[in-house]
Design a protein around this motif. Sequence first.
Motif, PDB file in Angstrom:
ATOM      1  N   SER A   1      25.550  44.667  50.245  1.00 19.03           N
ATOM      2  CA  SER A   1      26.597  43.498  50.598  1.00 19.03           C
ATOM      3  C   SER A   1      27.659  43.643  49.648  1.00 19.03           C
ATOM      4  CB  SER A   1      25.865  42.385  50.585  1.00 19.03           C
ATOM      5  OG  SER A   1      25.198  41.824  49.244  1.00 19.03           O
ATOM      6  N   ARG A   2      27.508  44.211  48.576  1.00 18.82           N
ATOM      7  CA  ARG A   2      28.810  43.982  47.409  1.00 18.82           C
ATOM      8  C   ARG A   2      29.853  44.785  48.004  1.00 18.82           C
ATOM      9  NH1 ARG A   2      25.554  48.148  44.879  1.00 18.82           N
ATOM     10  NH2 ARG A   2      26.299  49.727  43.990  1.00 18.82           N
ATOM     11  N   PHE A   3      29.655  45.790  49.028  1.00 22.01           N
ATOM     12  CA  PHE A   3      30.688  46.867  49.491  1.00 22.01           C
ATOM     13  C   PHE A   3      31.085  46.351  51.020  1.00 22.01           C
ATOM     14  CE2 PHE A   3      28.639  49.972  46.537  1.00 22.01           C
ATOM     15  CZ  PHE A   3      29.594  50.015  45.539  1.00 22.01           C
ATOM     16  N   LEU A   4      30.366  45.219  51.305  1.00 24.62           N
ATOM     17  CA  LEU A   4      30.613  44.898  52.652  1.00 24.62           C
ATOM     18  C   LEU A   4      31.270  43.640  52.907  1.00 24.62           C
ATOM     19  CD1 LEU A   4      27.072  45.924  54.366  1.00 24.62           C
ATOM     20  CD2 LEU A   4      29.417  47.127  54.660  1.00 24.62           C
ATOM     21  N   ARG A   5      31.596  42.720  51.876  1.00 25.23           N
ATOM     22  CA  ARG A   5      32.277  41.452  51.992  1.00 25.23           C
ATOM     23  C   ARG A   5      33.645  41.870  52.255  1.00 25.23           C
ATOM     24  NH1 ARG A   5      29.832  40.689  46.395  1.00 25.23           N
ATOM     25  NH2 ARG A   5      27.794  39.756  46.825  1.00 25.23           N
ATOM     26  N   GLY A   6      33.956  41.095  53.212  1.00 26.63           N
ATOM     27  CA  GLY A   6      35.388  40.931  53.709  1.00 26.63           C
ATOM     28  C   GLY A   6      36.052  42.072  54.712  1.00 26.63           C
TER      29      GLY A   6
ATOM     30  N   ALA B   1      30.935  51.713  57.034  1.00 23.66           N
ATOM     31  CA  ALA B   1      31.223  52.797  56.105  1.00 23.66           C
ATOM     32  C   ALA B   1      31.046  52.296  54.570  1.00 23.66           C
ATOM     33  CB  ALA B   1      32.833  53.088  56.380  1.00 23.66           C
ATOM     34  N   LEU B   2      30.237  52.830  53.792  1.00 25.11           N
ATOM     35  CA  LEU B   2      30.300  52.496  52.306  1.00 25.11           C
ATOM     36  C   LEU B   2      30.975  53.441  51.518  1.00 25.11           C
ATOM     37  CD1 LEU B   2      26.451  51.379  52.229  1.00 25.11           C
ATOM     38  CD2 LEU B   2      28.690  49.836  52.457  1.00 25.11           C
ATOM     39  N   PRO B   3      31.365  53.004  50.593  1.00 23.41           N
ATOM     40  CA  PRO B   3      32.331  53.950  49.484  1.00 23.41           C
ATOM     41  C   PRO B   3      31.481  54.829  48.568  1.00 23.41           C
ATOM     42  CG  PRO B   3      32.263  51.722  48.499  1.00 23.41           C
ATOM     43  CD  PRO B   3      31.621  51.631  50.025  1.00 23.41           C
ATOM     44  N   VAL B   4      30.564  55.649  49.259  1.00 22.61           N
ATOM     45  CA  VAL B   4      29.579  56.391  48.605  1.00 22.61           C
ATOM     46  C   VAL B   4      30.182  57.864  48.815  1.00 22.61           C
ATOM     47  CG1 VAL B   4      27.117  57.402  48.240  1.00 22.61           C
ATOM     48  CG2 VAL B   4      27.704  54.928  48.697  1.00 22.61           C
ATOM     49  N   VAL B   5      30.653  58.623  48.025  1.00 22.20           N
ATOM     50  CA  VAL B   5      31.042  59.905  48.175  1.00 22.20           C
ATOM     51  C   VAL B   5      30.343  61.243  47.719  1.00 22.20           C
ATOM     52  CG1 VAL B   5      33.466  58.870  48.167  1.00 22.20           C
ATOM     53  CG2 VAL B   5      32.314  59.781  45.806  1.00 22.20           C
ATOM     54  N   SER B   6      30.779  62.269  47.844  1.00 20.17           N
ATOM     55  CA  SER B   6      30.168  63.565  47.550  1.00 20.17           C
ATOM     56  C   SER B   6      30.740  63.696  45.968  1.00 20.17           C
ATOM     57  CB  SER B   6      30.550  64.704  48.491  1.00 20.17           C
ATOM     58  OG  SER B   6      30.386  66.179  47.861  1.00 20.17           O
ATOM     59  N   GLU B   7      29.613  64.058  45.227  1.00 18.94           N
ATOM     60  CA  GLU B   7      30.247  64.334  43.795  1.00 18.94           C
ATOM     61  C   GLU B   7      29.244  65.742  43.681  1.00 18.94           C
ATOM     62  OE1 GLU B   7      29.307  63.123  39.206  1.00 18.94           O
ATOM     63  OE2 GLU B   7      29.152  61.808  40.576  1.00 18.94           O
ATOM     64  N   ARG B   8      29.877  66.960  43.580  1.00 21.23           N
ATOM     65  CA  ARG B   8      28.961  68.072  43.530  1.00 21.23           C
ATOM     66  C   ARG B   8      28.560  68.535  42.000  1.00 21.23           C
ATOM     67  NH1 ARG B   8      30.912  72.251  47.950  1.00 21.23           N
ATOM     68  NH2 ARG B   8      32.451  72.815  46.402  1.00 21.23           N
ATOM     69  N   GLY B   9      27.413  69.193  42.108  1.00 22.38           N
ATOM     70  CA  GLY B   9      26.967  69.768  40.755  1.00 22.38           C
ATOM     71  C   GLY B   9      26.487  71.002  40.918  1.00 22.38           C
ATOM     72  N   TYR B  10      26.744  71.744  39.740  1.00 21.37           N
ATOM     73  CA  TYR B  10      26.228  73.289  39.716  1.00 21.37           C
ATOM     74  C   TYR B  10      25.126  73.277  38.683  1.00 21.37           C
ATOM     75  CZ  TYR B  10      30.399  74.102  42.470  1.00 21.37           C
ATOM     76  OH  TYR B  10      31.632  74.218  43.213  1.00 21.37           O
ATOM     77  N   HIS B  11      24.276  74.745  38.896  1.00 23.95           N
ATOM     78  CA  HIS B  11      23.457  74.964  37.818  1.00 23.95           C
ATOM     79  C   HIS B  11      23.251  76.481  37.671  1.00 23.95           C
ATOM     80  CE1 HIS B  11      19.207  75.068  39.665  1.00 23.95           C
ATOM     81  NE2 HIS B  11      19.733  76.060  39.306  1.00 23.95           N
ATOM     82  N   LEU B  12      23.047  76.959  36.672  1.00 21.23           N
ATOM     83  CA  LEU B  12      22.681  78.333  36.476  1.00 21.23           C
ATOM     84  C   LEU B  12      21.417  78.560  35.710  1.00 21.23           C
ATOM     85  CD1 LEU B  12      25.856  80.235  34.796  1.00 21.23           C
ATOM     86  CD2 LEU B  12      24.860  80.546  37.023  1.00 21.23           C
TER      87      LEU B  12
END
Length: 428
Positions: free
Chosen positions: A414-419, A271-282
């Motif tokens: 690996s920067r998010f998997l340490r420990g 599990a990596l801390p990458v999340v959903s950041e939604r964007g919109y356009h017109l």
Amino acid sequence: MTSIAVIGAGIIGLASCRALKAKGLDVTLVDRQASGEGTSYGNAGLIAGYANSPLASWQTLKQLPGQVFSNTPSISIDPRYTLSMAGFSVRFMRAATASRFQRHYRDLNVLLEHAVEAQHGLLDSLDEPSLWSDSGCLQVIRNDTRLAARLSEMAGSKQAEGIRCEALGAAEVQALEPELNDAGLLGGLYFPASRFLRDPRAVCQRLWTQLAEQGVQRINDHVECLRPRQGGGWLLEHGNGTHGKETTHFDAVVLCAGLANNHLLKSLGIALPVVSERGYHLALSTPLALVRPVGWLAHHFYATPMANGVRLAGTTEFCAPKQAPDTRRWHHLKNWGQELFGRSLSPSSQWLGVRHSSPDGLPVVGQVPGMPGLCLAYGHGHLGVTLSALTGELVAASVAGEALPEFAAALAPSRFLRGVGKKDIIKR
């Protein structure tokens, strides 16, 4: 010949295929969507070499309370998504501390320095100059005298990082873009060397056409499961339910499927801390004689002159990817656009897409520790187009076992998997 599966037909996956194929590897692209759909289609089209400040900063944290209680927020967090963002949020706040922000700021600047050159090379290789423009980019300031007073300082900061940038007064901005509303216009920053895409989807389609001509294969399917193969390599279970499921073996796999990577990694215990950041356009049907992208700094959105009309794109919404659209955001984009141009605007279509963002503002690119042949390429946030060609080059070097440049260490998974414990990494 080593067989490589690249999962995801967006600009990151296509650029990775291009770089892998250039090394003589046997490459197969896997995605049920056409090339360049999703976020690779709906973005603002910016090659944003000037966007050298990570979102995780004390400045962002100071703005959040005002955004939360604003009737027209450009940054928002859906309360229902907060639990899913727990790991991201903790790391985001850590990344916003002065020392870590400065480190990530330096890392991002080095990354962008290499990325712009690589991206220009990729675009030039398409031999379709009508798909982009080198007319630069503007960021304007309206109705904010305190920020306008800092224009020279802001331009100087960019110049100190080697970015071509000019501080302009209101009259100079108006001379460059006469369509802009002069009421409330106080000035802006001009990036004359900036390139932008006039049709992001067409760029992806053109790139895929070249790749197919070079012998890159394609599986038009959804990947259901990824698992290590006894003896080496990886098994992809794919199928859309109509013709049943199939399992295909590859020596190595590159995950470029955006937020969908999290689902595939979860089955491997990661599990990596990458999340959903939604964007919109017109997309606008109103004709506007705009030469270059114009961003309004206060609202975090851009008006970009695309091949089929001006596109208003941007905002930041941390929200579950499948949550129903917040239709107010399209309304806000229209209102901001009407104020920016001082006239009524008519939309022709609207769009919502899911960015994939990391807490430190740097993408996740490289091999997963303890899993030979599994490479990640996602978490690019607002910089997917800008960083795509360089990401592809790093992916190809990693898969080929070549030495990576020093700056690539800041992007490693690996920067998010340490420990996190041995249970989170499967070892064969």
